[in-house]
Design an enzyme around this catalytic site. Structure first.
Site, PDB file in Angstrom:
ATOM      1  N   LYS A 159       4.401   2.827   6.836  1.00 62.68           N
ATOM      2  CA  LYS A 159       3.246   1.993   6.536  1.00 62.68           C
ATOM      3  C   LYS A 159       2.747   1.244   7.760  1.00 62.68           C
ATOM      4  CE  LYS A 159       4.518   2.085   1.810  1.00 62.68           C
ATOM      5  NZ  LYS A 159       5.125   1.427   0.670  1.00 62.68           N
ATOM      6  N   PRO A 193       0.831  -1.208   0.000  1.00 62.63           N
ATOM      7  CA  PRO A 193       0.000   0.000   0.000  1.00 62.63           C
ATOM      8  C   PRO A 193       0.864   1.255   0.000  1.00 62.63           C
ATOM      9  CG  PRO A 193       0.024  -0.977   2.177  1.00 62.63           C
ATOM     10  CD  PRO A 193       0.805  -1.892   1.287  1.00 62.63           C
ATOM     11  N   GLU A 194       0.304   2.300  -0.515  1.00 67.60           N
ATOM     12  CA  GLU A 194       1.011   3.578  -0.534  1.00 67.60           C
ATOM     13  C   GLU A 194       0.853   4.238   0.838  1.00 67.60           C
ATOM     14  OE1 GLU A 194       2.584   4.577  -3.298  1.00 67.60           O
ATOM     15  OE2 GLU A 194       1.774   3.132  -4.722  1.00 67.60           O
ATOM     16  N   ARG A 213       7.781  -6.335  -9.328  1.00 67.62           N
ATOM     17  CA  ARG A 213       6.899  -5.176  -9.409  1.00 67.62           C
ATOM     18  C   ARG A 213       7.115  -4.474 -10.732  1.00 67.62           C
ATOM     19  NH1 ARG A 213       7.654  -3.884  -3.318  1.00 67.62           N
ATOM     20  NH2 ARG A 213       9.819  -3.773  -3.901  1.00 67.62           N
TER      21      ARG A 213
END
Ligand SMILES: [Zn+2]
Length: 281
Positions: free
Chosen positions: A55, A2-3, A263
């Site tokens: 995060k 997640p960002e 990625r």
């Protein structure tokens, strides 16, 4: 992954819903958590604050106990009114914190632990985090210093390294480098301090803008935006646009899988020209 803006917005929404309230119910499927909660009950404590560090999401309870969670790839927090139907199956619940008026449910949150302030201060993963892009006080020079220390690493990988700077995920990585006009596979060693500083400024600006403008809910469906376009179909410059024309110059957006978890990195070969150093990769 997640960002950082997602975690930050989740923390803000949870803080608004929970802070100052008394916990009426605490559940978890993790034995380590329930064991601690049996010794030092969470029910009856008040929620002091909910905050994000990189995060990591931290829910601080009165009496020196903090619930640390990390979403990794698939975790998310939802907020529900007591009688509301959950949007995810109950079997995905990993941890739950309820007050009289709201239920916060952590679904598929793979990392959850209860810590004292002392544990938190000594926590290896938290201590290793680079400066947080969304923190009120942010040490830009420190981030530039940490970036430079990565030498031959590609700038795209350096931006994802949470020990260098906390908060950037794969989507923002590609978008930030497009906005900076820098090829993603450029080694940081060939970028000067001014170029690195500019990348950091763009990163902070983009994450902050997405925290401010996106809805106040925890829903991840609200589109992120790095372009200034009002068209909902053109919110991003390059991320997810491999093979499509660049919104700025029309060249075909390139994409490449890198790293152990393969990625995808996206870039425009014209707006982000390769240097001799990035070509060699
Ligand atoms: Zn272009």
């Amino acid at each position: 992954m997640p960002e950082g803006d997602t975690i930050y917005r989740a923390a803000r929404a949870l803080h608004r819903a929970l802070a100052g309230q008394t916990v009426t119910r605490f559940e978890s499927v993790y034995p380590a958590l329930t064991r601690i909660a049996e010794d030092r009950p969470i029910v009856g404590r008040s929620v002091e604050s909910v905050s994000a560090r990189g995060k990591h999401l931290l829910i601080a309870f009165s009496g020196d106990l903090v619930l640390r969670t990390h979403m990794r790839m698939n975790g998310s927090w939802h907020l529900y009114r007591p009688a509301a139907r959950w949007q995810r199956p109950a079997r995905d619940m990993r941890v739950l914190v309820a007050t009289a008026s709201v239920i916060a449910v952590g679904f598929n949150v793979p990392v959850a632990e209860l810590l004292t302030a002392r544990d938190l201060a000594r926590h290896e993963e938290l201590r290793a985090l680079g400066p947080d892009l969304l923190a009120a006080t942010f040490d830009r020079d420190e981030v530039v210093r940490r970036m430079r220390a990565r030498g031959r690493d590609a700038v795209a990988d350096v931006l994802l390294n949470q020990r260098v700077v906390a908060g950037i995920g794969n989507m923002f990585k590609s978008e930030i480098l497009f906005l900076a006009g820098i090829h993603p596979f450029t080694p940081v060693s060939v970028l000067d301090a001014a170029a690195l500083g500019r990348i950091v400024d763009i990163a902070r600006e983009q994450l902050a803008a997405n925290v401010m403008t996106r809805s106040q809910t925890l829903s991840p469906s609200t589109a992120r935006r790095t372009t200034r376009s009002l068209d909902p179909n053109s919110t991003l410059w390059v991320y997810g646009r491999g093979g499509k024309p660049c919104r700025r110059c029309g060249a075909t957006i390139q994409s490449k899988k890198t790293g152990m978890d393969a990625r995808l990195t996206y870039w425009c070969p014209v707006c982000q020209p390769a240097t001799a150093a990035s070509d060699s990769r």
